[in-house]
Design a protein around this motif. Structure first.
Motif, PDB file in Angstrom:
ATOM      1  N   ALA A 258       0.657  -0.688   0.130  1.00  0.00           N
ATOM      2  CA  ALA A 258      -0.153  -0.169  -0.035  1.00  0.00           C
ATOM      3  C   ALA A 258       1.273   0.913   0.026  1.00  0.00           C
ATOM      4  CB  ALA A 258      -1.165   0.090   1.037  1.00  0.00           C
ATOM      5  N   VAL A 259       1.886   1.080  -0.332  1.00  0.00           N
ATOM      6  CA  VAL A 259       3.229   2.682   0.314  1.00  0.00           C
ATOM      7  C   VAL A 259       2.400   3.097  -1.242  1.00  0.00           C
ATOM      8  CG1 VAL A 259       5.444   2.622   0.021  1.00  0.00           C
ATOM      9  CG2 VAL A 259       4.613   1.056   1.757  1.00  0.00           C
ATOM     10  N   PRO A 260       2.824   4.209  -1.482  1.00  0.00           N
ATOM     11  CA  PRO A 260       2.901   4.828  -2.892  1.00  0.00           C
ATOM     12  C   PRO A 260       3.362   4.875  -3.788  1.00  0.00           C
ATOM     13  CG  PRO A 260       2.181   6.574  -0.911  1.00  0.00           C
ATOM     14  CD  PRO A 260       2.389   5.039  -0.255  1.00  0.00           C
ATOM     15  N   SER A 261       3.801   4.678  -5.039  1.00  0.00           N
ATOM     16  CA  SER A 261       5.006   4.096  -5.511  1.00  0.00           C
ATOM     17  C   SER A 261       5.544   5.490  -5.742  1.00  0.00           C
ATOM     18  CB  SER A 261       4.545   3.989  -7.819  1.00  0.00           C
ATOM     19  OG  SER A 261       3.344   5.008  -7.726  1.00  0.00           O
ATOM     20  N   VAL A 262       6.100   6.883  -5.212  1.00  0.00           N
ATOM     21  CA  VAL A 262       6.558   7.994  -5.505  1.00  0.00           C
ATOM     22  C   VAL A 262       7.874   7.352  -3.863  1.00  0.00           C
ATOM     23  CG1 VAL A 262       5.058   9.391  -3.786  1.00  0.00           C
ATOM     24  CG2 VAL A 262       7.111  10.125  -5.623  1.00  0.00           C
ATOM     25  N   VAL A 263       7.544   6.419  -3.012  1.00  0.00           N
ATOM     26  CA  VAL A 263       8.445   6.533  -2.115  1.00  0.00           C
ATOM     27  C   VAL A 263       8.987   5.213  -2.189  1.00  0.00           C
ATOM     28  CG1 VAL A 263       8.550   5.792   0.408  1.00  0.00           C
ATOM     29  CG2 VAL A 263       6.872   7.152  -0.428  1.00  0.00           C
ATOM     30  N   PHE A 264       9.388   4.474  -3.324  1.00  0.00           N
ATOM     31  CA  PHE A 264      10.260   3.752  -4.359  1.00  0.00           C
ATOM     32  C   PHE A 264      10.912   4.406  -4.745  1.00  0.00           C
ATOM     33  CE2 PHE A 264       6.425   0.908  -3.378  1.00  0.00           C
ATOM     34  CZ  PHE A 264       7.203  -0.269  -2.094  1.00  0.00           C
ATOM     35  N   GLY A 265      10.174   5.235  -5.385  1.00  0.00           N
ATOM     36  CA  GLY A 265      11.141   6.109  -6.102  1.00  0.00           C
ATOM     37  C   GLY A 265      12.304   7.046  -5.335  1.00  0.00           C
ATOM     38  N   LEU A 266      11.740   7.100  -4.544  1.00  0.00           N
ATOM     39  CA  LEU A 266      12.936   7.950  -3.712  1.00  0.00           C
ATOM     40  C   LEU A 266      13.404   6.737  -3.103  1.00  0.00           C
ATOM     41  CD1 LEU A 266      10.540  10.268  -1.667  1.00  0.00           C
ATOM     42  CD2 LEU A 266      12.637  10.821  -3.340  1.00  0.00           C
ATOM     43  N   LEU A 267      13.337   5.777  -2.810  1.00  0.00           N
ATOM     44  CA  LEU A 267      14.277   5.126  -2.317  1.00  0.00           C
ATOM     45  C   LEU A 267      15.070   4.953  -3.365  1.00  0.00           C
ATOM     46  CD1 LEU A 267      14.745   2.837   0.436  1.00  0.00           C
ATOM     47  CD2 LEU A 267      13.208   1.404  -1.077  1.00  0.00           C
ATOM     48  N   ALA A 268      14.631   4.453  -4.198  1.00  0.00           N
ATOM     49  CA  ALA A 268      15.577   3.702  -5.404  1.00  0.00           C
ATOM     50  C   ALA A 268      16.552   5.359  -5.660  1.00  0.00           C
ATOM     51  CB  ALA A 268      15.196   3.463  -6.437  1.00  0.00           C
ATOM     52  N   LEU A 269      16.024   6.278  -5.395  1.00  0.00           N
ATOM     53  CA  LEU A 269      17.295   7.483  -5.760  1.00  0.00           C
ATOM     54  C   LEU A 269      18.129   7.183  -4.954  1.00  0.00           C
ATOM     55  CD1 LEU A 269      17.866   9.629  -7.653  1.00  0.00           C
ATOM     56  CD2 LEU A 269      16.517  11.206  -6.113  1.00  0.00           C
ATOM     57  N   ALA A 270      17.395   7.469  -3.301  1.00  0.00           N
ATOM     58  CA  ALA A 270      19.144   7.340  -2.810  1.00  0.00           C
ATOM     59  C   ALA A 270      19.698   6.410  -2.798  1.00  0.00           C
ATOM     60  CB  ALA A 270      17.680   8.129  -0.967  1.00  0.00           C
ATOM     61  N   PHE A 272      19.733   2.761  -4.540  1.00  0.00           N
ATOM     62  CA  PHE A 272      20.156   2.562  -6.170  1.00  0.00           C
ATOM     63  C   PHE A 272      21.466   3.475  -6.584  1.00  0.00           C
ATOM     64  CE2 PHE A 272      16.466  -0.380  -6.523  1.00  0.00           C
ATOM     65  CZ  PHE A 272      16.742  -1.248  -5.465  1.00  0.00           C
ATOM     66  N   LEU A 273      21.147   4.791  -6.993  1.00  0.00           N
ATOM     67  CA  LEU A 273      21.873   5.798  -7.635  1.00  0.00           C
ATOM     68  C   LEU A 273      22.794   6.575  -6.713  1.00  0.00           C
ATOM     69  CD1 LEU A 273      19.770   5.230  -9.954  1.00  0.00           C
ATOM     70  CD2 LEU A 273      19.442   7.862 -10.068  1.00  0.00           C
ATOM     71  N   GLY A 274      22.302   6.582  -5.089  1.00  0.00           N
ATOM     72  CA  GLY A 274      23.213   7.503  -4.445  1.00  0.00           C
ATOM     73  C   GLY A 274      24.435   6.729  -3.945  1.00  0.00           C
ATOM     74  N   PRO A 279      24.127   3.990 -12.611  1.00  0.00           N
ATOM     75  CA  PRO A 279      23.349   4.577 -14.310  1.00  0.00           C
ATOM     76  C   PRO A 279      22.149   4.816 -13.959  1.00  0.00           C
ATOM     77  CG  PRO A 279      23.652   2.451 -15.173  1.00  0.00           C
ATOM     78  CD  PRO A 279      24.420   2.393 -13.350  1.00  0.00           C
ATOM     79  N   ARG A 280      22.154   6.722 -13.840  1.00  0.00           N
ATOM     80  CA  ARG A 280      20.924   6.950 -14.325  1.00  0.00           C
ATOM     81  C   ARG A 280      20.164   6.862 -15.348  1.00  0.00           C
ATOM     82  NH1 ARG A 280      19.356  11.485 -11.580  1.00  0.00           N
ATOM     83  NH2 ARG A 280      20.556  12.689 -10.347  1.00  0.00           N
ATOM     84  N   SER A 281      18.634   6.941 -15.346  1.00  0.00           N
ATOM     85  CA  SER A 281      18.110   6.877 -16.303  1.00  0.00           C
ATOM     86  C   SER A 281      17.763   5.171 -16.952  1.00  0.00           C
ATOM     87  CB  SER A 281      17.966   7.362 -17.313  1.00  0.00           C
ATOM     88  OG  SER A 281      18.173   9.030 -16.854  1.00  0.00           O
ATOM     89  N   ALA A 282      18.398   3.910 -16.084  1.00  0.00           N
ATOM     90  CA  ALA A 282      18.659   3.213 -16.828  1.00  0.00           C
ATOM     91  C   ALA A 282      17.510   1.797 -16.405  1.00  0.00           C
ATOM     92  CB  ALA A 282      19.799   2.480 -16.776  1.00  0.00           C
ATOM     93  N   PRO A 357       7.879   6.227  -9.809  1.00  0.00           N
ATOM     94  CA  PRO A 357       9.111   5.807  -9.153  1.00  0.00           C
ATOM     95  C   PRO A 357       9.764   6.039 -10.351  1.00  0.00           C
ATOM     96  CG  PRO A 357       7.611   3.686  -9.345  1.00  0.00           C
ATOM     97  CD  PRO A 357       7.154   5.184  -9.260  1.00  0.00           C
ATOM     98  N   LEU A 358       9.816   5.722 -11.769  1.00  0.00           N
ATOM     99  CA  LEU A 358      10.487   6.063 -13.234  1.00  0.00           C
ATOM    100  C   LEU A 358      10.897   7.623 -13.326  1.00  0.00           C
ATOM    101  CD1 LEU A 358       9.361   3.636 -15.575  1.00  0.00           C
ATOM    102  CD2 LEU A 358      10.522   3.396 -13.706  1.00  0.00           C
ATOM    103  N   LEU A 359      10.330   8.416 -12.558  1.00  0.00           N
ATOM    104  CA  LEU A 359      10.364   9.876 -13.138  1.00  0.00           C
ATOM    105  C   LEU A 359      11.569   9.914 -11.925  1.00  0.00           C
ATOM    106  CD1 LEU A 359       6.919  12.117 -12.758  1.00  0.00           C
ATOM    107  CD2 LEU A 359       8.461  11.325 -14.728  1.00  0.00           C
ATOM    108  N   LEU A 360      11.602   9.700 -10.760  1.00  0.00           N
ATOM    109  CA  LEU A 360      12.871  10.248  -9.796  1.00  0.00           C
ATOM    110  C   LEU A 360      14.103   9.329 -10.165  1.00  0.00           C
ATOM    111  CD1 LEU A 360      10.613   9.719  -6.730  1.00  0.00           C
ATOM    112  CD2 LEU A 360      11.739  11.706  -7.752  1.00  0.00           C
ATOM    113  N   ILE A 361      14.173   8.664 -11.063  1.00  0.00           N
ATOM    114  CA  ILE A 361      15.702   7.572 -11.105  1.00  0.00           C
ATOM    115  C   ILE A 361      15.622   8.430 -12.799  1.00  0.00           C
ATOM    116  CG2 ILE A 361      15.370   5.821 -10.110  1.00  0.00           C
ATOM    117  CD1 ILE A 361      14.866   4.492 -12.139  1.00  0.00           C
TER     118      ILE A 361
END
Lengths: 429, 265
Positions: A258-270, A272-274, A279-282, A357-361
């Motif tokens: 039930a977690v909003p998907s944008v939160v997963f995006g932030l997690l991935a940004l922090a 996977f990317l951080g 790579p970005r946009s991959a 989530p894709l926007l965030l990465i």
């Protein structure tokens, strides 16, 4: 015996019973109408959505082209190095042939050349590079026209509006009408929509990059979440001891779904990317992010499917001396498979449509070539729609709707596949 | 109080296949079985009768450790199969269940072909390796279950497509295929019509020539028809155990008499 008034029997025609029955029937009909109304409204909304998409999007499935005879002047193209030729000049010369009366007016000639899409020169270049023997000959090309003329040809620019209020001036419209009268204007199916990658020019923009990007992302998502999800569900459902700890895990998995998907995006940004510097946009990273979201869905669907396997089958297998493992992998899992697959496909369909989530990465970058590996920069279908919807060019309006239709087609196909699988593999016992 | 019999003495009585001593079964904090002592003879049909909830099925499921799959279930006491405690730590319940087969109340064939249903046990236990060996075991087991003639032409059709009675005989064939020494049957006929019941009962009578059969039943007529020994359970206690004839004609305990004459249960 003609007198049928009954002293003891029930009076079916009595006023009390009649009014009670009428009341009951009325309330039944009311309920039925309410239900029908609800369905009608839902259906109407759906039709409205699809109708509006089709009415704006159908124009994007054709593209105005110009059939032109191009003389591949050796003066402008070096046969030794055909890729570096001056194809712009060749096109200008072509238009000069079409309109000899303006041959000396450079400004008018430039405006004539702008009828052709900016991509026309590349179409010609690619043909010449592939076949250098064409140099020095006159070849017929079918090249896209630029967006404004495409709009005009599709009737989206009204020549009746005052000249100052439209993008094409009177003389430009007149020139185009002239070309139309010569029969060189065609409007074939817009295959570029699926075979080209993104472009700044709407007439050249296509979904190939987004389709390939979405495919890689979904593949990554499937490869990660399917085995992990089934493994986790199998362990929790069949092997884990029932205690407070496993209850806690179960509650948290349900919460994760039930977690909003944008939160997963932030997690991935922090993470996977951080942290990991991926790579970005991959699409690969996009797939990993989507897998985080799909995982709880698959776990929940798998557990439900495992629970639905009748205990008698487990007992039967245990009764002949099968080990726990043999029972689970030989009997329970195969019987639960249709349910698991259905849940997985629905989870993947959800992932396919996921944007935030894709926007965030960074999968909303402007990328003009389709990715060749999952680690190249790419967009995905929903983010491509997002980019196009944001673009100011008129041609992107219909293309956005067309892209949504393409996305919906994939979603409907996946859901249909899920239904088909469920019906095909469902077993009765 | 009598002393608990030692395992050695049980072995000495060659006819005794399973000996239960002082068995207690708990579900969580509730005690389902109290102090049950019983000797089950080899090559005999023993029936467990008693009112619903009396613990006869629970006790039956102790004999092949099916109760192990229920987390809250705890078994105390000794159950000896050929003199060996089946609850000893070195005993593997999975292997035990191949030696003590089970047939359930509701026919539960696997949703596989008839052939695969029967071949499953021998395959997982490595009792038959080649195709020929498995073919042989399948045929023999189906013959023993009196099903061969009915299904020999359609061994590859799903077992779930058979009639209820045939399914139950298929389950018996499946259990027999692992060559068990004891066959436990938990109300095997309660979901069957009288004709299928008669077929299964006839089958039980044949099966007892090879191994010991323990059957739980609600039908006293069935117990009387198929079994040589009968145990009457009531409220978790083994009230009376003895020859079927004696139990039905001359019960020692007033509760047994009440049950048999239909006053309790």
């Amino acid at each position: 015996m003609t007198d049928q008034t009954n002293a003891t029997g029930f009076d079916w025609d009595g006023p009390a019973f009649q009014s009670q029955m009428k009341k009951r029937r009325r309330s039944q009909i009311r309920l039925k109408l309410l239900g029908l109304g609800a369905i009608a409204i839902a259906f109407l909304m759906l039709m409205l959505l699809i109708g509006s998409l089709i009415s704006t999007g159908y124009q994007a499935f054709t593209q105005t082209h110009l059939k032109i005879e191009v003389f591949l002047d050796p003066e402008h193209v070096d046969p030794e190095n055909p890729a570096r030729g001056n194809y712009r000049q060749i096109l200008t010369d072509t238009m000069k042939v079409q309109f000899p009366e303006v041959a000396d007016d450079r400004a008018a000639l430039r405006r004539l050349t702008s009828i052709l899409s900016n991509g026309a020169q590349f179409t010609i270049r690619d043909r010449v590079v592939a076949n250098p023997g064409l140099i020095g000959e006159t070849v017929q090309f079918n090249v896209p026209v630029s967006d404004d003329y495409d709009q005009l040809n599709k009737g989206l620019i009204d020549p009746e509006t005052p000249e100052a209020h439209r993008r094409l001036k009177d003389d430009e419209i007149a020139n185009f009408e002239l070309l139309k009268d010569r029969g060189v204007v065609t409007k074939p199916l817009n295959t570029a929509l699926l075979t080209n990658a993104d472009s700044r020019f709407p007439e050249l923009a296509g979904l190939k990059g987004a389709l390939v990007g979405s495919f890689y992302a979904l593949l990554t998502c499937f490869l990660l979440s399917f085995p992990l999800g089934i493994g986790a569900a199998l362990y929790l459902e069949e092997f884990a001891p029932r205690n407070r700890f496993s209850d806690l895990i179960e509650i948290n998995i349900n919460n994760l779904a039930a977690v909003p998907s944008v939160v997963f995006g932030l997690l991935a940004l922090a993470v996977f990317l951080g942290w990991f510097g991926m790579p970005r946009s991959a699409p690969f990273v996009g797939g990993m992010t989507l897998a985080l979201m799909t995982l709880p869905t698959i776990i929940i669907a798998t557990r439900a499917a495992l629970k639905a396997v009748p205990p008698s089958i487990r007992e039967a297998a245990l009764g002949v001396g099968a080990s726990k493992q043999q029972v689970v992998f030989g009997h329970v899992l195969p019987l639960a498979m249709p349910g698991i697959l259905t849940g997985t496909i629905i989870g993947l369909a959800q992932a396919l449509g996921e944007t935030a989530p894709l926007l965030l990465i960074g999968m909303n970058a402007f990328i003009t070539s389709a990715p060749s590996t999952p680690f190249d920069s790419a967009t995905a279908l929903p983010t491509q729609i997002f980019i196009w919807a944001d673009s100011p060019e008129r041609g992107f309006v219909s293309r956005t709707s067309a892209a949504i239709l393409v996305l919906l087609t994939f979603l409907i196909t996946m859901n249909a596949l899920a239904i088909f699988m469920r019906q095909k593999f469902e077993r009765k016992w | 109080m009598f002393d608990v019999q030692k395992p050695e003495t049980a072995v000495d009585q060659t006819a005794i296949k399973i000996a239960a001593r002082n068995v207690q079964v708990f579900y969580g904090n509730t005690q389902a079985i109290k102090d049950v002592d019983v000797d089950i003879q080899d090559k005999t049909v023993t029936s467990f009768i008693g009112p619903s909830g009396c613990g006869k099925s629970t006790f039956l499921r102790c004999l092949n450790r099916m109760n192990d799959t229920i987390d809250s279930c705890r078994v105390e006491g000794e159950i000896l199969l050929d003199g060996q405690d089946i609850y000893a730590p070195r005993v593997d319940p999975v292997q035990l269940r191949a030696r003590v087969g089970m047939v359930f109340q509701k026919p539960n064939p696997f949703p596989k072909s008839i052939y695969d249903n029967v071949a499953y046990g021998p395959r997982i236990h490595g009792m038959a390796r080649t195709k020929d060996e498995i073919d042989e075991v399948v045929e023999k087991s189906l013959r023993r279950a009196a099903l061969w003639d009915e299904v020999k032409d359609r061994l590859d059709t799903p077992g779930t497509g058979l009639s209820g009675g045939q399914q139950q005989r298929l389950c018996i064939a499946r259990a027999v295929a692992t060559r068990p020494e004891v066959l436990l049957m938990d109300e095997p006929c309660s979901a069957l019509d009288p004709i299928a019941t008669a077929q299964v009962e006839e089958l039980i009578d044949e099966l007892k020539q090879r191994f010991s059969v323990v059957i739980v039943t609600h039908s006293m007529q069935q117990a009387a028809r198929v079994s040589q020994k009968t145990a009457f359970f009531h409220l978790g206690n083994l009230v009376e155990y003895g020859d079927t004839n004696t139990i039905f004609t001359n019960p020692q305990d007033h509760r047994t008499e009440s049950y048999i004459t239909g006053r309790i249960g």
